[in-house]
Design an enzyme around this catalytic site. Structure first.
Site, short mmCIF file in Angstrom:
data_model
loop_
_atom_site.label_atom_id
_atom_site.label_comp_id
_atom_site.label_asym_id
_atom_site.label_seq_id
_atom_site.Cartn_x
_atom_site.Cartn_y
_atom_site.Cartn_z
N ARG A 124 38.12 49.13 23.78
CA ARG A 124 37.05 49.74 24.57
C ARG A 124 37.02 51.24 24.31
NH1 ARG A 124 37.88 47.47 30.08
NH2 ARG A 124 39.46 49.03 30.38
N SER B 284 47.95 43.20 29.98
CA SER B 284 46.70 43.53 30.65
C SER B 284 45.57 43.36 29.66
CB SER B 284 46.74 44.96 31.18
OG SER B 284 46.91 45.83 30.10
N GLU C 231 44.14 38.24 40.97
CA GLU C 231 45.14 39.29 40.77
C GLU C 231 44.67 40.58 41.42
OE1 GLU C 231 45.92 40.62 36.80
OE2 GLU C 231 43.84 41.02 36.40
N GLY D 84 43.62 41.03 29.04
CA GLY D 84 43.54 39.74 28.35
C GLY D 84 44.47 39.61 27.16
N GLU E 90 40.86 40.93 42.62
CA GLU E 90 40.04 40.00 41.83
C GLU E 90 40.07 38.59 42.42
OE1 GLU E 90 40.82 40.08 37.56
OE2 GLU E 90 41.57 42.11 37.77
N ASP F 47 38.92 48.56 36.00
CA ASP F 47 37.95 48.81 34.92
C ASP F 47 36.53 48.36 35.29
OD1 ASP F 47 38.64 46.11 34.65
OD2 ASP F 47 39.26 46.26 32.55
N THR F 48 36.40 47.20 35.92
CA THR F 48 35.05 46.73 36.27
C THR F 48 34.39 47.65 37.31
OG1 THR F 48 35.84 45.30 38.05
CG2 THR F 48 35.69 44.30 35.87
N1 LIG Z 1 43.05 30.52 35.92
C1 LIG Z 1 41.93 30.97 35.34
N2 LIG Z 1 40.83 30.18 35.29
C2 LIG Z 1 39.70 30.62 34.70
N3 LIG Z 1 39.57 31.82 34.13
C3 LIG Z 1 40.62 32.65 34.15
C4 LIG Z 1 41.86 32.27 34.75
N4 LIG Z 1 42.71 33.29 34.63
C5 LIG Z 1 42.05 34.25 33.98
N5 LIG Z 1 40.80 33.89 33.68
C6 LIG Z 1 39.78 34.72 32.99
O1 LIG Z 1 40.43 35.70 32.22
C7 LIG Z 1 40.15 37.02 32.75
C8 LIG Z 1 41.37 37.90 32.63
O2 LIG Z 1 42.45 37.35 33.37
P1 LIG Z 1 43.31 38.21 34.38
O3 LIG Z 1 44.30 37.29 35.00
O4 LIG Z 1 42.41 38.94 35.28
O5 LIG Z 1 44.09 39.16 33.39
P2 LIG Z 1 44.04 40.73 33.11
O6 LIG Z 1 45.20 41.27 33.88
O7 LIG Z 1 44.25 40.85 31.67
O8 LIG Z 1 42.73 41.24 33.63
C9 LIG Z 1 39.71 36.76 34.18
O9 LIG Z 1 38.92 37.83 34.66
C10 LIG Z 1 38.94 35.44 34.03
O10 LIG Z 1 37.65 35.66 33.47
MG LIG Z 2 42.01 40.98 35.58
#
Ligand SMILES: Nc1ncnc2c1ncn2[C@@H]1O[C@H](COP(=O)(O)OP(=O)(O)O)[C@@H](O)[C@H]1O
Ligand SMILES: [Mg+2]
Length: 403
Positions: free
Chosen positions: A372, A164, A283, A166, A271, A290-291
């Site tokens: 954070r 999670s 997802e 990132g 999202e 968090d947002t």
């Molecule tokens: N396929 C994608 N294309 C472009 N940006 C992406 C993609 N996947 C993730 N991101 C960027 O990375 C961020 C975090 O990815 P996410 O899949 O939401 O993981 P986490 O579960 O860590 O939040 C996203 O909010 C987006 O900004």
């Molecule tokens: Mg996310």
């Protein structure tokens, strides 16, 4: 057995309901505060002591939540009315078992189980429900990853299936960069799975979180939240994110479809990426997002209040907004070493001079690079103005080690 426990004896008031949180971070802390305002007894569980929600709950426990036997024995002993997961890194099979024994998992054990790993919810949304997503493939090794990247094309995004904020995520522009991505994913994965998802990189115009509340047959939506991410972690979010009504309806229909299929009562953070006239499901978290912390300043009932009311089956007459707003995170410095040294959050006095600003300091125990540590909230009539104020105020905050 829990390694560490603490509880407060309450002689007087009898609590109507008892909730047990699995995960006790900043989102859990706000949920506990909202719950206590409704007279609910709160138990906060995490894998380290004095986590943010531990500091405000009636009862605190420290266990390894990936250990199914330990998880089941604690829950069977404490007998909460509701088990409320706050993070993904939980042995969710244990929750399925507990649900079948009559325990109530929020929003449902199925929702929690399917969203524990990225692969299950992605397959569920895309293959079963036919929601539009970025192209994707899975890999268990560098060789498999090369094949997956060929399939989705470059640049591609690589993520551990269990992670999670990132963590372990990277973008590979070409085949050469895949080795580093594999290494990153394996060194930051949570849990015991050595699998990655390789996704087509979407050059989106903007990305959103649609907070979706399910209560019985009802589905309600909060005004759309826009956000900006850096290193895979959110930096600022704002509400509302303006978008064409047609696309908003598409996102709402997708959110309704996926949350109804997962079932249960609660708030979900769904999202999406928006590119031109296309809306991609990305997802989902079956819990506050968090947002969505921005709702602490924009909404009459914030995302934590809504989550609670939804699963406690308390009325939600409507979702009312005071206006627009923005949130911006206060991060530990990027050059810090992981440290359990004491720290200070600097700049709060200066930030609070802004009449529209509020601050929440989470009270985390350890510093980690870019962790954070707090959030700044700004309300106002206009989300763009609120966002620019939040960006300016973020520069005033710093986290320093102190002896
Ligand atoms: N396929 C994608 N294309 C472009 N940006 C992406 C993609 N996947 C993730 N991101 C960027 O990375 C961020 C975090 O990815 P996410 O899949 O939401 O993981 P986490 O579960 O860590 O939040 C996203 O909010 C987006 O900004
Ligand atoms: Mg996310």
């Amino acid at each position: 057995m829990p390694i560490d426990s603490r509880f407060v004896q309450l002689p007087g008031m009898k609590h109507q309901k008892k909730i047990l949180l699995l995960g006790s971070g900043e989102l859990g802390k706000e949920l506990v505060i909202s719950a206590q305002r409704l007279g609910v007894y709160t138990i906060a569980v995490d894998r380290y002591a004095n986590a943010p929600a531990h500091q405000v709950a009636h009862e605190a426990h420290v266990i390894d939540m990936l250990d199914g036997a330990v998880l089941k024995s604690l829950i069977r002993r404490l007998k909460p009315d509701f088990i409320v997961p706050e993070i993904e890194a939980i042995r969710t099979e244990a929750l399925l078992e507990l649900e079948s024994e009559g325990f109530h998992v929020v929003p449902s054990a199925k929702a929690v189980n399917l969203t524990m790993n990225r692969d299950k919810i992605r397959d569920f949304a895309h293959e079963k429900l036919k929601l539009k997503t970025a192209k994707y493939a899975y890999a268990h090794s560098l060789e498999e990853m090369e094949m997956a990247a060929e399939h989705v094309g470059f640049p591609c995004v690589i993520k551990p299936v269990m992670s999670s904020s990132g963590k372990g995520q990277s973008i590979a522009k070409n085949k050469k960069q895949l080795a580093l991505s594999w290494h990153l994913a394996m060194s930051h994965k949570r849990g015991d799975q050595s699998q990655v998802i390789v996704e087509e990189f979407i050059r989106f115009d903007f990305e959103i979180t649609l907070l979706t509340v399910r209560q019985g047959a009802r589905t309600l939506f909060c005004p759309v939240i826009g956000h900006r991410q850096e290193r895979g972690d959110y930096q600022e979010s704002w509400q509302p994110q303006r978008m064409p009504v047609k696309l908003l309806r598409q996102a709402q229909a997708m959110a309704k479809k996926v949350t109804s299929a997962l079932g249960g009562n609660g708030l979900f953070g769904v999202e999406f990426f928006v590119r031109g006239a296309e809306v991609f499901f990305s997802e989902l978290s079956p819990r506050p997002h968090d947002t969505g912390m921005v709702t602490m300043i924009t909404q009459d009932l914030n995302e934590f209040d809504l989550h609670l009311r939804a699963f406690l089956n308390l009325p939600i007459p409507e979702i009312r907004c005071h206006g627009a707003g923005a949130s911006g995170v206060i991060l530990a410095g990027g050059k810090l070493k992981d440290s359990s040294a004491s720290y200070l959050v600097r700049g709060v006095e200066k930030i609070l001079q802004s009449k529209s600003a509020q601050v929440r300091i989470f009270g985390k125990q350890e510093l980690k690079p870019f962790r954070r540590m707090g959030v700044i909230l700004v309300g106002g009539a206009n989300e763009k103005k609120a966002l620019s104020t939040v960006k300016r105020l973020r520069k005033m905050a710093s986290v320093i080690e102190s002896s």
